[in-house]
Write a protein that holds these residues in place. Structure first.
Motif, short mmCIF file in Angstrom:
data_model
loop_
_atom_site.label_atom_id
_atom_site.label_comp_id
_atom_site.label_asym_id
_atom_site.label_seq_id
_atom_site.Cartn_x
_atom_site.Cartn_y
_atom_site.Cartn_z
N GLY A 142 0.77 -1.13 0.06
CA GLY A 142 -0.11 -0.04 -0.09
C GLY A 142 0.81 1.23 0.07
O GLY A 142 0.10 2.22 -0.39
N ALA A 143 2.29 1.10 0.46
CA ALA A 143 2.90 2.38 0.56
C ALA A 143 3.26 2.92 -0.77
O ALA A 143 3.21 4.22 -0.96
CB ALA A 143 4.22 2.16 1.23
N ALA A 144 3.65 1.92 -1.78
CA ALA A 144 3.94 2.66 -3.26
C ALA A 144 2.65 3.28 -3.84
O ALA A 144 2.74 4.25 -4.53
CB ALA A 144 4.56 1.57 -3.92
N VAL A 145 1.55 2.65 -3.50
CA VAL A 145 0.33 3.10 -4.27
C VAL A 145 -0.04 4.48 -3.68
O VAL A 145 -0.44 5.24 -4.36
CB VAL A 145 -1.05 2.15 -4.38
N ALA A 146 -0.08 4.62 -2.34
CA ALA A 146 -0.28 5.85 -1.50
C ALA A 146 0.73 6.84 -1.69
O ALA A 146 0.49 7.97 -2.15
CB ALA A 146 -0.33 5.55 0.02
N GLY A 147 1.93 6.63 -1.79
CA GLY A 147 2.96 7.30 -2.41
C GLY A 147 2.77 8.08 -3.89
O GLY A 147 2.80 9.17 -3.91
N LEU A 148 2.32 7.13 -4.69
CA LEU A 148 2.02 7.68 -5.99
C LEU A 148 1.14 8.54 -6.27
O LEU A 148 0.88 9.50 -6.83
CB LEU A 148 1.76 6.32 -7.13
N ALA A 149 -0.15 8.20 -5.17
CA ALA A 149 -1.21 8.98 -5.41
C ALA A 149 -1.15 10.51 -4.90
O ALA A 149 -1.54 11.22 -5.37
CB ALA A 149 -2.44 8.35 -4.58
N HIS A 150 -0.19 10.39 -3.77
CA HIS A 150 0.13 11.83 -3.20
C HIS A 150 1.05 12.47 -3.94
O HIS A 150 0.56 13.75 -4.08
CB HIS A 150 1.04 11.47 -2.11
N GLN A 151 1.60 11.93 -4.91
CA GLN A 151 2.64 12.55 -5.82
C GLN A 151 1.46 13.29 -6.59
O GLN A 151 1.93 14.38 -7.37
CB GLN A 151 3.63 11.72 -6.50
N ILE A 152 0.80 12.59 -7.44
CA ILE A 152 -0.18 13.01 -8.46
C ILE A 152 -1.25 14.22 -7.98
O ILE A 152 -1.19 14.90 -8.50
CB ILE A 152 -1.07 11.76 -9.12
N SER A 153 -1.77 13.81 -6.82
CA SER A 153 -2.34 15.00 -6.13
C SER A 153 -1.38 16.22 -6.12
O SER A 153 -2.09 17.24 -6.22
CB SER A 153 -2.73 14.35 -4.78
N ALA A 154 -0.35 16.12 -5.53
CA ALA A 154 0.57 17.52 -5.27
C ALA A 154 0.93 17.93 -6.73
O ALA A 154 0.82 19.16 -6.75
CB ALA A 154 1.85 17.17 -4.69
N PHE A 155 1.05 17.16 -7.81
CA PHE A 155 1.34 17.81 -9.24
C PHE A 155 0.00 18.34 -9.69
O PHE A 155 0.23 19.37 -10.18
CB PHE A 155 1.69 16.55 -9.89
N LEU A 156 -1.08 17.85 -9.29
CA LEU A 156 -2.30 18.39 -9.97
C LEU A 156 -2.62 19.80 -9.02
O LEU A 156 -3.03 20.81 -9.84
CB LEU A 156 -3.37 17.66 -9.89
N ARG A 157 -2.42 19.75 -7.82
CA ARG A 157 -2.50 21.05 -7.01
C ARG A 157 -1.61 22.14 -7.36
O ARG A 157 -1.97 23.34 -7.74
CB ARG A 157 -2.34 20.75 -5.58
N ASP A 158 -0.46 21.75 -7.90
CA ASP A 158 0.70 22.82 -8.16
C ASP A 158 0.18 23.24 -9.51
O ASP A 158 0.55 24.48 -9.83
CB ASP A 158 2.11 21.96 -8.37
N GLN A 159 -0.05 22.48 -10.55
CA GLN A 159 -0.75 23.08 -11.79
C GLN A 159 -1.90 23.58 -11.73
O GLN A 159 -2.05 24.68 -12.35
CB GLN A 159 -1.06 21.73 -12.83
#
Length: 175
Positions: free
Chosen positions: A152-169
């Motif tokens: 679950g750590a890899a999936v949660a980390g990826l989801a967090h990265q995607i969310s952060a990227f979308l917020r920055d955009q």
């Protein structure tokens, strides 16, 4: 702002009461009918798409080729979908409190399997639903035998990265 679903999350459809869908069990797997010559040098993986009816009436569901798009890697390259080995849902009536699952086999470069995006557009009762996106990854080339991260750590980390990227955009003043 729209954030993609993480592989394993259920997503409900407002236009069809009680209907929900999820993409899950993203894992490396060889196709049951053997490898396609077009996938030479690529790593095969499998993903399941489950549709569940929690409503009061049966719904006719269809999920076939052309309704699924699988992208891999940071650049969103198209994965090779092995239509011959995949098992689709072709006009199936899903009764209340029942499920139906499609099993899809695809292949891509092993280095790109850390990020897999699966977009689904169901057809329910002869009507198209909105597209839904799930994101996840396969740790094929990650880690060593002694250091294995929880699944679950890899999936949660990826989801967090995607969310952060979308917020920055989405923030004003960023380029």
């Amino acid at each position: 702002m729209y954030e993609p679903n993480v592989v394993g999350d259920w997503r409900e459809y407002d236009e069809h009461a009680g209907l929900r869908v999820r993409v899950h069990r993203l894992e490396t797997a060889e196709p049951p009918r053997g490898r396609d010559d077009a996938a030479a040098g690529l790593t095969y993986f499998c993903v399941r798409v489950t549709v569940e009816n929690r409503g009061a009436r049966q719904l006719g569901v269809q999920l076939e080729d052309g309704q699924v798009d699988i992208r891999v890697g940071p650049d969103g390259e198209g994965a090779f979908i092995d239509w011959r080995s995949s098992q689709f849902v072709e006009g199936f009536d899903v009764y209340p409190l029942r499920r139906v699952t499609a099993v899809l086999y695809a292949a891509a470069a092993e280095a790109n399997l850390g990020q897999v995006d699966v977009q689904i557009q169901l057809r329910v009762e002869e009507e198209w639903t909105g597209r839904r996106l799930w994101t996840g990854g396969i740790g094929v080339s990650e880690g060593t035998a002694g250091a294995v991260a929880p699944a679950g750590a890899a999936v949660a980390g990826l989801a967090h990265q995607i969310s952060a990227f979308l917020r920055d955009q989405a923030e004003p003043g960023t380029s």
